[in-house]
Design a protein around this motif. Structure first.
Motif, PDB file in Angstrom:
ATOM      1  N   ALA A 156       0.837  -1.202   0.000  1.00 19.13           N
ATOM      2  CA  ALA A 156       0.000   0.000   0.000  1.00 19.13           C
ATOM      3  C   ALA A 156       0.869   1.248   0.000  1.00 19.13           C
ATOM      4  CB  ALA A 156      -0.935  -0.012   1.206  1.00 19.13           C
ATOM      5  N   VAL A 157       1.916   1.250   0.827  1.00 18.73           N
ATOM      6  CA  VAL A 157       2.835   2.386   0.868  1.00 18.73           C
ATOM      7  C   VAL A 157       3.618   2.483  -0.435  1.00 18.73           C
ATOM      8  CG1 VAL A 157       4.928   3.260   1.995  1.00 18.73           C
ATOM      9  CG2 VAL A 157       2.999   2.480   3.373  1.00 18.73           C
ATOM     10  N   TYR A 158       4.062   1.327  -0.949  1.00 19.02           N
ATOM     11  CA  TYR A 158       4.795   1.341  -2.212  1.00 19.02           C
ATOM     12  C   TYR A 158       3.924   1.897  -3.337  1.00 19.02           C
ATOM     13  CZ  TYR A 158       7.001  -0.139  -6.518  1.00 19.02           C
ATOM     14  OH  TYR A 158       7.556  -0.131  -7.775  1.00 19.02           O
ATOM     15  N   GLY A 159       2.660   1.505  -3.362  1.00 27.73           N
ATOM     16  CA  GLY A 159       1.763   1.990  -4.395  1.00 27.73           C
ATOM     17  C   GLY A 159       1.681   3.497  -4.411  1.00 27.73           C
ATOM     18  N   PHE A 160       1.608   4.102  -3.229  1.00 25.57           N
ATOM     19  CA  PHE A 160       1.586   5.566  -3.158  1.00 25.57           C
ATOM     20  C   PHE A 160       2.902   6.140  -3.650  1.00 25.57           C
ATOM     21  CE2 PHE A 160       2.757   9.463  -1.003  1.00 25.57           C
ATOM     22  CZ  PHE A 160       1.680  10.284  -1.298  1.00 25.57           C
ATOM     23  N   PRO A 219      -6.609   2.197   5.042  1.00 27.18           N
ATOM     24  CA  PRO A 219      -6.617   1.248   6.172  1.00 27.18           C
ATOM     25  C   PRO A 219      -5.242   1.051   6.799  1.00 27.18           C
ATOM     26  CG  PRO A 219      -7.829   0.373   4.284  1.00 27.18           C
ATOM     27  CD  PRO A 219      -7.109   1.582   3.795  1.00 27.18           C
ATOM     28  N   THR A 220      -4.196   1.060   5.979  1.00 28.51           N
ATOM     29  CA  THR A 220      -2.836   0.927   6.505  1.00 28.51           C
ATOM     30  C   THR A 220      -2.492   2.100   7.402  1.00 28.51           C
ATOM     31  OG1 THR A 220      -2.012  -0.415   4.668  1.00 28.51           O
ATOM     32  CG2 THR A 220      -0.393   0.921   5.851  1.00 28.51           C
ATOM     33  N   VAL A 221      -2.810   3.304   6.960  1.00 26.91           N
ATOM     34  CA  VAL A 221      -2.534   4.510   7.751  1.00 26.91           C
ATOM     35  C   VAL A 221      -3.218   4.421   9.108  1.00 26.91           C
ATOM     36  CG1 VAL A 221      -3.134   6.964   7.907  1.00 26.91           C
ATOM     37  CG2 VAL A 221      -2.013   6.064   5.854  1.00 26.91           C
ATOM     38  N   ARG A 222      -4.455   3.980   9.117  1.00 26.22           N
ATOM     39  CA  ARG A 222      -5.210   3.919  10.378  1.00 26.22           C
ATOM     40  C   ARG A 222      -4.723   2.770  11.259  1.00 26.22           C
ATOM     41  NH1 ARG A 222     -11.436   5.595   8.668  1.00 26.22           N
ATOM     42  NH2 ARG A 222     -10.889   7.741   8.080  1.00 26.22           N
ATOM     43  N   ARG A 223      -4.461   1.635  10.653  1.00 29.78           N
ATOM     44  CA  ARG A 223      -4.033   0.466  11.427  1.00 29.78           C
ATOM     45  C   ARG A 223      -2.676   0.698  12.079  1.00 29.78           C
ATOM     46  NH1 ARG A 223      -5.520  -2.874   7.970  1.00 29.78           N
ATOM     47  NH2 ARG A 223      -3.635  -2.936   6.679  1.00 29.78           N
ATOM     48  N   ARG A 224      -1.778   1.362  11.357  1.00 27.14           N
ATOM     49  CA  ARG A 224      -0.411   1.564  11.842  1.00 27.14           C
ATOM     50  C   ARG A 224      -0.175   2.950  12.443  1.00 27.14           C
ATOM     51  NH1 ARG A 224       1.170  -3.677  12.089  1.00 27.14           N
ATOM     52  NH2 ARG A 224       0.796  -4.725  10.081  1.00 27.14           N
ATOM     53  N   ALA A 225      -1.231   3.773  12.511  1.00 22.46           N
ATOM     54  CA  ALA A 225      -1.132   5.120  13.083  1.00 22.46           C
ATOM     55  C   ALA A 225      -0.016   5.931  12.422  1.00 22.46           C
ATOM     56  CB  ALA A 225      -0.926   5.052  14.600  1.00 22.46           C
ATOM     57  N   LEU A 226       0.020   5.884  11.092  1.00 21.28           N
ATOM     58  CA  LEU A 226       1.032   6.621  10.349  1.00 21.28           C
ATOM     59  C   LEU A 226       0.699   8.107  10.326  1.00 21.28           C
ATOM     60  CD1 LEU A 226       1.523   4.224   7.297  1.00 21.28           C
ATOM     61  CD2 LEU A 226       2.757   4.246   9.477  1.00 21.28           C
TER      62      LEU A 226
END
Length: 303
Positions: free
Chosen positions: A39-43, A107-114
């Motif tokens: 997800a981060v790589y995609g961005f 969802p990744t941002v929220r799950r990992r509190a980025l």
């Protein structure tokens, strides 16, 4: 079943992971980590593709970001629209992000509190690419790497819950090295885009002109310059084994893959006699595996 246009937009971007110098989300990682890393790589890949003008034809990315298809050629407008969509990723309320890759990121941002800062840094680096075509000093180039590369390592640490000041410092060194290595591989390609990431002060020192970079094969002065910059990257990668040695489990293998990827790319550059002008020297899989093993052995000595 035929993929939807939205699916194709994301898949085309994510598919570029196989071309990187290092494994982005290797099989040995937990599935949740792999999903978050992709997800981060995609961005990050989308930002770079906008900045480099490498988006898929047809204007789908522009439409996803609320622009007209023909605006996909306006890189600054696209980056502004992407930042606006990124703000939706971090907003507690309001509409969903528009671009499919940012919807996957939420969802990744929220799950990992980025936090938004690393993502904003990547966007700002690509804005800088539209305005700054040459770097006078290594310090200027390092400041660019602070935006273009170092956020990626910080995000990996954040995703895996291993952030600490010392790890961030070592990660920044490794990421700057990886960015320098990529610049060395892509000297000819970057020049076609009217960009030079070799510091002007170093070019002057080695008596290299821009014309010397525009020929099919490098002369002695260009090779000496590339060797000098490669050594600079190698020195920065020396922060890698202590970083790898500071973590445990499968994260150790992932970070060793990043560092080993940089080392194996440098080996390929050296094997080419530091002549990067015919095309990017690429590392082989055996070389990558050897370098990863070396990093892991050195990391054990750092414990």
């Amino acid at each position: 079943m035929t993929p939807t246009p939205t699916a194709r937009t994301g898949d085309a971007t994510l598919g570029k992971a196989a071309d990187e110098n290092f494994p982005v989300a290797p099989f040995f990682l937990p599935r949740a980590w792999r999903g978050d890393l992709m997800a981060v790589y995609g961005f990050a890949r989308l930002v770079d593709d906008i900045g480099d003008g490498d988006l898929a034809p047809g204007g789908a990315d522009a439409r996803h970001l609320g622009l007209e298809p023909e605006q996909s050629e306006d890189r600054l407008a696209m980056l502004d629209a992407l930042e606006a969509d990124l703000r939706r990723v971090f907003a507690a309320t309001g509409e969903e992000p528009s671009h499919p890759l940012l919807r996957k990121l939420r969802p990744t941002v929220r799950r990992r509190a980025l936090t938004p800062e690393p993502f904003l840094g990547l966007i700002e680096a690509n804005r800088q690419d539209q305005k700054v075509r040459r770097y006078g000093t290594y310090a200027e180039l390092a400041a660019y790497c602070e935006l273009s590369a170092n956020p990626v390592g910080r995000l990996v640490l954040a995703l895996t819950g291993t952030t600490s000041p010392e790890r961030v410092r070592r990660s920044d060194a490794v990421c700057t090295a990886l960015q320098i290595v990529e610049h060395l591989q892509d000297v000819a390609e970057d020049l076609e885009r009217d960009r030079i990431y070799l510091p002007a002060e170093d070019m002057e020192r080695f008596r290299v002109t821009e014309a010397d970079l525009a020929v099919p094969s490098a002369g002695a002065s260009v090779r000496a310059l590339i060797a000098y910059e490669a050594q600079r990257a190698s020195d920065l990668l020396d922060e890698g084994p202590p970083l790898v040695g500071s973590v445990d489990g499968r994260l150790k293998l992932l970070l060793a893959g990043f560092v080993g990827g940089g080392r194996s790319a440098l080996t390929a550059i050296s094997a080419a006699g530091f002549d990067v002008l015919p095309g990017p020297p690429k590392a082989t899989k055996p070389s990558l595996l050897r370098e990863v093993g070396t990093v892991l052995r050195r990391a054990r000595g750092e414990r």
